[in-house]
Write an enzyme that holds these catalytic residues in place. Structure first.
Site, PDB file in Angstrom:
ATOM      1  N   CYS A 113       5.576 -22.963 -42.429  1.00  0.00           N
ATOM      2  CA  CYS A 113       6.155 -24.009 -41.579  1.00  0.00           C
ATOM      3  C   CYS A 113       7.234 -24.828 -42.299  1.00  0.00           C
ATOM      4  CB  CYS A 113       5.071 -24.940 -41.056  1.00  0.00           C
ATOM      5  SG  CYS A 113       3.817 -24.081 -40.107  1.00  0.00           S
ATOM      6  N   HIS A 254       8.984 -31.197 -38.918  1.00  0.00           N
ATOM      7  CA  HIS A 254       8.219 -30.044 -38.429  1.00  0.00           C
ATOM      8  C   HIS A 254       7.165 -30.558 -37.456  1.00  0.00           C
ATOM      9  CE1 HIS A 254       5.543 -26.796 -37.993  1.00  0.00           C
ATOM     10  NE2 HIS A 254       4.629 -27.255 -38.820  1.00  0.00           N
ATOM     11  N   ASN A 284       3.446 -25.805 -32.056  1.00  0.00           N
ATOM     12  CA  ASN A 284       3.868 -25.672 -33.453  1.00  0.00           C
ATOM     13  C   ASN A 284       4.568 -24.320 -33.594  1.00  0.00           C
ATOM     14  OD1 ASN A 284       3.992 -25.102 -36.188  1.00  0.00           O
ATOM     15  ND2 ASN A 284       1.985 -25.983 -36.660  1.00  0.00           N
TER      16      ASN A 284
HETATM   17  O1  UT7 Z   1       2.033 -26.396 -39.284  1.00  0.00           O
HETATM   18  C1  UT7 Z   1       1.282 -26.543 -40.422  1.00  0.00           C
HETATM   19  C2  UT7 Z   1      -0.009 -25.866 -40.277  1.00  0.00           C
HETATM   20  N1  UT7 Z   1      -1.003 -26.364 -39.410  1.00  0.00           N
HETATM   21  C3  UT7 Z   1      -1.275 -27.659 -39.097  1.00  0.00           C
HETATM   22  O2  UT7 Z   1      -0.562 -28.551 -39.382  1.00  0.00           O
HETATM   23  C4  UT7 Z   1      -2.535 -27.932 -38.364  1.00  0.00           C
HETATM   24  C5  UT7 Z   1      -3.207 -29.160 -38.888  1.00  0.00           C
HETATM   25  N2  UT7 Z   1      -4.477 -29.460 -38.230  1.00  0.00           N
HETATM   26  C6  UT7 Z   1      -4.564 -29.851 -36.949  1.00  0.00           C
HETATM   27  O3  UT7 Z   1      -3.595 -29.992 -36.246  1.00  0.00           O
HETATM   28  C7  UT7 Z   1      -5.954 -30.215 -36.441  1.00  0.00           C
HETATM   29  O4  UT7 Z   1      -6.857 -30.183 -37.517  1.00  0.00           O
HETATM   30  C8  UT7 Z   1      -6.466 -29.282 -35.313  1.00  0.00           C
HETATM   31  C9  UT7 Z   1      -5.664 -29.542 -34.052  1.00  0.00           C
HETATM   32  C10 UT7 Z   1      -6.355 -27.835 -35.726  1.00  0.00           C
HETATM   33  C11 UT7 Z   1      -7.922 -29.625 -35.012  1.00  0.00           C
HETATM   34  O5  UT7 Z   1      -8.050 -30.995 -34.666  1.00  0.00           O
HETATM   35  P1  UT7 Z   1      -9.134 -31.914 -35.396  1.00  0.00           P
HETATM   36  O6  UT7 Z   1      -9.043 -33.227 -34.762  1.00  0.00           O
HETATM   37  O7  UT7 Z   1      -8.893 -31.837 -36.876  1.00  0.00           O
HETATM   38  O8  UT7 Z   1     -10.477 -31.211 -34.970  1.00  0.00           O
HETATM   39  P2  UT7 Z   1     -11.628 -30.630 -35.905  1.00  0.00           P
HETATM   40  O9  UT7 Z   1     -11.196 -29.347 -36.543  1.00  0.00           O
HETATM   41  O10 UT7 Z   1     -12.125 -31.719 -36.803  1.00  0.00           O
HETATM   42  O11 UT7 Z   1     -12.724 -30.288 -34.837  1.00  0.00           O
HETATM   43  C12 UT7 Z   1     -13.360 -31.306 -34.054  1.00  0.00           C
HETATM   44  C13 UT7 Z   1     -14.234 -30.635 -33.013  1.00  0.00           C
HETATM   45  C14 UT7 Z   1     -15.099 -29.517 -33.597  1.00  0.00           C
HETATM   46  O12 UT7 Z   1     -16.330 -29.533 -32.951  1.00  0.00           O
HETATM   47  P3  UT7 Z   1     -17.620 -30.225 -33.660  1.00  0.00           P
HETATM   48  O13 UT7 Z   1     -17.790 -29.468 -34.941  1.00  0.00           O
HETATM   49  O14 UT7 Z   1     -17.234 -31.640 -33.866  1.00  0.00           O
HETATM   50  O15 UT7 Z   1     -18.678 -29.973 -32.650  1.00  0.00           O
HETATM   51  C15 UT7 Z   1     -14.351 -28.263 -33.223  1.00  0.00           C
HETATM   52  O16 UT7 Z   1     -15.181 -27.148 -33.113  1.00  0.00           O
HETATM   53  O17 UT7 Z   1     -13.398 -30.021 -32.029  1.00  0.00           O
HETATM   54  C16 UT7 Z   1     -13.790 -28.643 -31.891  1.00  0.00           C
HETATM   55  N3  UT7 Z   1     -12.589 -27.888 -31.531  1.00  0.00           N
HETATM   56  C17 UT7 Z   1     -12.162 -27.749 -30.260  1.00  0.00           C
HETATM   57  N4  UT7 Z   1     -12.660 -28.202 -29.088  1.00  0.00           N
HETATM   58  C18 UT7 Z   1     -11.973 -27.905 -27.975  1.00  0.00           C
HETATM   59  C19 UT7 Z   1     -11.733 -27.232 -32.341  1.00  0.00           C
HETATM   60  N5  UT7 Z   1     -10.747 -26.666 -31.624  1.00  0.00           N
HETATM   61  C20 UT7 Z   1     -11.005 -26.968 -30.337  1.00  0.00           C
HETATM   62  C21 UT7 Z   1     -10.347 -26.676 -29.129  1.00  0.00           C
HETATM   63  N6  UT7 Z   1     -10.849 -27.177 -27.984  1.00  0.00           N
HETATM   64  N7  UT7 Z   1      -9.214 -25.949 -29.081  1.00  0.00           N
END
Ligand code: UT7
Length: 327
Positions: A113, A254, A284
């Site tokens: 990225c 980005h 993204n």
């Molecule tokens: O471009 C450079 C590379 N990538 C990035 O910059 C990505 C950086 N990270 C992010 O943008 C975020 O971490 C995500 C959008 C990927 C995830 O958001 P988050 O607020 O960090 O969520 P999390 O991973 O802490 O997950 C929270 C909850 C989890 O459930 P539990 O364990 O709390 O029950 C996940 O399983 O949300 C759940 N979850 C979802 N729920 C509904 C994860 N993905 C999803 C989804 N829909 N798509």
């Protein structure tokens, strides 16, 4: 020393729109979760017969038209991408051939990225050294081909697109790319990977069955790291020129996640409305996102001569960096 100027910008997004509602039907997610956690409403998906170089060429032609530069005038083409048309040769080789940029030497930069920021920095160094007079910098990514459509952690985030800029040496030392600041930490390589298909794990039937040919990400850790890295690197860039946050007119970043940008901007004490956002439309798009964003802001007439632009990007590697541009 005269600075490198950005004399043309262009972008391209495939026409097929994938809404959050469409993803709701495929994986266990919801439109509201995606909007609240990422800011994304929809993303684009390339057509089956479209490859990364096709998208790159669309964006490049727009940037070249704006710059009034013919492909034959180009000395250098650098493409930031991790989704080249094929493992070999580079995406840049196909772009060069399609544009008919016969004089240019062409290669890819693999910094995920942060790829277009890295590519811009490489082109800037060639121009500053006097070896290159006209450079085409592209960020192009066809992530829908490498994302696991069943993985809700990643399939909601990524989209396809391309952005381009034409660089050339300027006479005005006060304007242009004032500096770029690149960083890497390979110790964090495991945070975002496509583990299969390389020399470590070749593309066998078994590897494909285990989905090792798709993108794996520890989103939470990337998020935490991204905010800190973007803040530190932007502070470093501003300090290099004795600039304070209040002097920044635009942030071209980005587009990873609206919450990452919100947190970084808050710590940088730069108002959110100075940051051009388009990830609600495109998601993204990895290396494409920074030049796509720059092109949108430019074509919307937002960038005025003399204004200060802070650029920032972060990606797998981990790779990250910043730049200060006086438009
Ligand atoms: O471009 C450079 C590379 N990538 C990035 O910059 C990505 C950086 N990270 C992010 O943008 C975020 O971490 C995500 C959008 C990927 C995830 O958001 P988050 O607020 O960090 O969520 P999390 O991973 O802490 O997950 C929270 C909850 C989890 O459930 P539990 O364990 O709390 O029950 C996940 O399983 O949300 C759940 N979850 C979802 N729920 C509904 C994860 N993905 C999803 C989804 N829909 N798509």
């Amino acid at each position: 020393m005269a600075c490198t100027h950005i004399i043309g910008t262009g972008s391209y997004a495939p026409s097929r729109v994938i809404t959050n509602h469409e993803l709701e039907k495929r994986v266990d997610t919801s439109d509201s979760w995606i909007r609240e956690r990422t800011g994304i409403q929809e993303r684009r998906q390339a057509a089956p017969d479209e490859a990364t170089s096709d998208m790159a060429v669309h964006a490049a032609r727009r940037a070249l038209d704006m710059a009034g530069v013919a492909p034959e005038e180009l000395d250098l083409i650098v493409v930031g991408t991790i989704t080249a048309d094929m493992p070999m040769p580079s995406c840049a080789a196909f772009v060069q051939a399609k544009l008919g940029a016969r004089r240019a030497f062409a290669f890819d930069v693999g910094a995920a990225c942060a790829g277009s920021l890295y590519a811009m920095s490489v082109a800037d160094q060639f121009i500053r050294s006097g070896q290159v007079r006209k450079a085409l910098v592209i960020g192009a990514e066809l992530l829908s081909r490498v994302v696991n459509p069943d993985d809700r952690n990643t399939c909601i985030l990524f989209g396809d697109g391309a952005g381009a800029m034409v660089l050339s040496p300027g006479d005005d030392a006060e304007r242009g790319i004032l500096s770029t600041h690149l960083h890497s930490d390979g110790g964090l390589a495991e945070l975002i990977t496509i583990p299969g298909g390389g020399s470590r794990t070749p593309m066998t039937e078994e590897a494909v069955r285990a989905r090792l040919n798709t993108l794996h990400m520890n989103g939470r850790e990337v998020f935490r790291f991204a905010v800190r890295a973007l803040v530190e690197s932007t502070q470093e860039a501003l300090a290099t020129h004795g600039l304070v946050p209040g002097q920044v007119d635009h942030v071209i970043a980005h587009q990873a996640n609206a919450r990452i940008l919100d947190a970084a901007l808050e710590r940088l004490e730069i108002p959110r409305d100075k940051c051009w956002l388009n990830l609600h439309k495109y998601g993204n798009t990895s290396s494409a996102s920074l030049p796509m964003t720059l092109d949108e802001a430019h074509r919307a007439g937002k960038l005025q001569r003399g204004q200060v632009i802070a650029m920032m990007a972060i990606g797998a590697g981990m790779t990250w960096g910043s730049a200060v541009v006086r438009w």
